[in-house]
Motif scaffolding. Structure first.
Motif, short mmCIF file in Angstrom:
data_model
loop_
_atom_site.label_atom_id
_atom_site.label_comp_id
_atom_site.label_asym_id
_atom_site.label_seq_id
_atom_site.Cartn_x
_atom_site.Cartn_y
_atom_site.Cartn_z
N GLU A 1 -4.33 1.09 -0.78
CA GLU A 1 -3.36 0.21 -1.42
C GLU A 1 -3.75 -1.26 -1.49
O GLU A 1 -2.91 -2.11 -1.73
CB GLU A 1 -2.00 0.36 -0.73
N GLY A 2 -5.00 -1.58 -1.29
CA GLY A 2 -5.48 -2.92 -1.56
C GLY A 2 -5.49 -3.85 -0.37
O GLY A 2 -4.82 -3.61 0.64
N VAL B 1 -7.87 3.15 -5.90
CA VAL B 1 -8.28 2.08 -4.99
C VAL B 1 -7.77 0.78 -5.59
O VAL B 1 -8.23 0.36 -6.66
CB VAL B 1 -9.81 2.01 -4.81
N ARG B 2 -6.80 0.13 -4.92
CA ARG B 2 -6.22 -1.08 -5.45
C ARG B 2 -7.10 -2.30 -5.18
O ARG B 2 -8.11 -2.21 -4.49
CB ARG B 2 -4.81 -1.29 -4.87
N GLU B 3 -6.68 -3.44 -5.72
CA GLU B 3 -7.49 -4.66 -5.75
C GLU B 3 -7.71 -5.26 -4.36
O GLU B 3 -7.01 -4.96 -3.41
CB GLU B 3 -6.84 -5.70 -6.67
N HIS B 4 -8.73 -6.14 -4.30
CA HIS B 4 -9.07 -6.88 -3.07
C HIS B 4 -9.39 -5.95 -1.91
O HIS B 4 -8.92 -6.14 -0.79
CB HIS B 4 -7.94 -7.85 -2.70
N ILE C 1 -3.64 4.87 2.58
CA ILE C 1 -4.08 3.72 3.36
C ILE C 1 -3.26 2.52 2.92
O ILE C 1 -3.42 2.01 1.81
CB ILE C 1 -5.58 3.45 3.17
N GLY C 2 -2.35 2.06 3.78
CA GLY C 2 -1.48 0.94 3.43
C GLY C 2 -2.25 -0.36 3.29
O GLY C 2 -3.35 -0.53 3.81
N GLN C 3 -1.63 -1.30 2.59
CA GLN C 3 -2.24 -2.61 2.38
C GLN C 3 -2.67 -3.26 3.69
O GLN C 3 -1.99 -3.17 4.70
CB GLN C 3 -1.28 -3.56 1.67
N GLY D 1 -9.99 -3.96 -10.13
CA GLY D 1 -10.91 -5.07 -10.01
C GLY D 1 -10.69 -5.85 -8.74
O GLY D 1 -9.92 -5.46 -7.86
N HIS D 2 -11.40 -6.98 -8.61
CA HIS D 2 -11.29 -7.87 -7.44
C HIS D 2 -11.74 -7.16 -6.17
O HIS D 2 -11.22 -7.45 -5.09
CB HIS D 2 -9.86 -8.38 -7.26
#
Length: 281
Positions: A140-141, A121-124, A157-159, A105-106
């Motif tokens: 990674e968000g 796919v992480r948040e934000h 793909i790093g944050q 989410g987010h």
């Protein structure tokens, strides 16, 4: 459920669990074992395959496909938070999210989004239109990703990475972000439009790869890559200008690639220059 003409609006398996205030469009199909939590909106002609979970507040656009075992709108787990999904996930029309993928989410994802299998796919994360993410890749968000980006399988793909429009990222590429691991400092990688990152390249924290550049397979990129450069090696160094690369069979230039390649691009049925001229009118 039926519409005013008596036609079936949804085909919901009797074993699916549907929460409160769920809005389902016409011709939505939900297979056995699915869970659709409260306040979800699923638009017309969407297919939810076996045992998928759609978390609270998620919005799915028309003609989307959610594969078996996916989790869409997953929680960012925080034991101190009373609301796991204060900002829910939004996915545009014509998404194809294949089995086993987990989208947190987010985040906001545009139209014609596609994944391979078991993508995370992480948040934000902000993702544009017509983006493809290959099997076993993870984002990674807190990332920003433009339109028509192509990521092949096993990409990391790093944050806080920033990826511009029309970027190609080939298998096993890693975008890092921690200059002195492990630490609390993150320095994001930036890929500018039309850059190409070849197989097994590693980009170190804070690197900027500028427009129309090419990172050769296996390169370890420790410094910025400037517009139109070809870099290779460990550490990566400039070996040519991109305009000097020729097709080995025809002898003609192949870069910038947008003038020689168009499959899946918005200029697929014309050419890039015509497309550009139309955009500028």
């Amino acid at each position: 459920m039926k519409d005013t003409d008596g036609k079936m609006m949804q085909k919901i398996d009797r074993t699916a669990l549907i929460g409160e205030r769920v809005q389902l469009g016409k011709n939505v199909r939900v297979k056995a074992g699915c869970i659709i939590e409260d306040d979800v909106t699923i638009q017309d002609d969407t297919y939810i395959d076996y045992h998928a979970v759609i978390r609270k507040g998620t919005q799915l656009g028309e003609r989307s496909y959610i594969g078996a075992g996916c989790i869409i709108g997953e929680h960012s787990f925080d034991p101190n938070s009373e609301s796991q999904n204060a900002e829910a996930l939004s996915i545009g029309t014509d998404a194809v999210i294949r089995s086993g993928s987990v989208i947190y989410g987010h985040s906001v994802i545009g139209e014609h989004f596609q994944t391979g299998h078991h993508v995370t796919v992480r948040e934000h994360t902000q993702i544009g239109d017509h983006v493809n993410v290959g099997t076993l890749s993870d984002i990674e968000g807190y990332c920003e990703i433009g339109d028509y980006v192509r990521m092949h399988s096993n990409v990391h793909i790093g944050q806080k990475s920033s990826i511009g429009d029309y970027v190609w990222i080939f298998p096993y590429v890693v975008l890092t972000n921690d200059p002195t691991p492990p630490s609390n400092v993150l320095k994001s990688v930036t890929l500018e439009p039309f850059a190409v990152i070849s197989t097994c390249a590693i980009l170190l924290p804070g690197v900027v790869v500028e427009k129309d550049s090419l990172v050769v397979a296996g390169a370890i990129v420790t410094k910025d890559v400037y517009t139109g450069e070809v870099v290779a090696g460990n550490p990566a160094k400039k070996i040519a200008d991109i305009s000097s690369i020729k097709d080995k069979q025809t002898g003609q230039s192949v870069y910038p690639w947008r003038y020689t390649f168009k499959r899946g691009m918005p200029w697929e049925y014309s050419d890039f220059q015509t497309f550009l001229d139309m955009q500028q009118k």
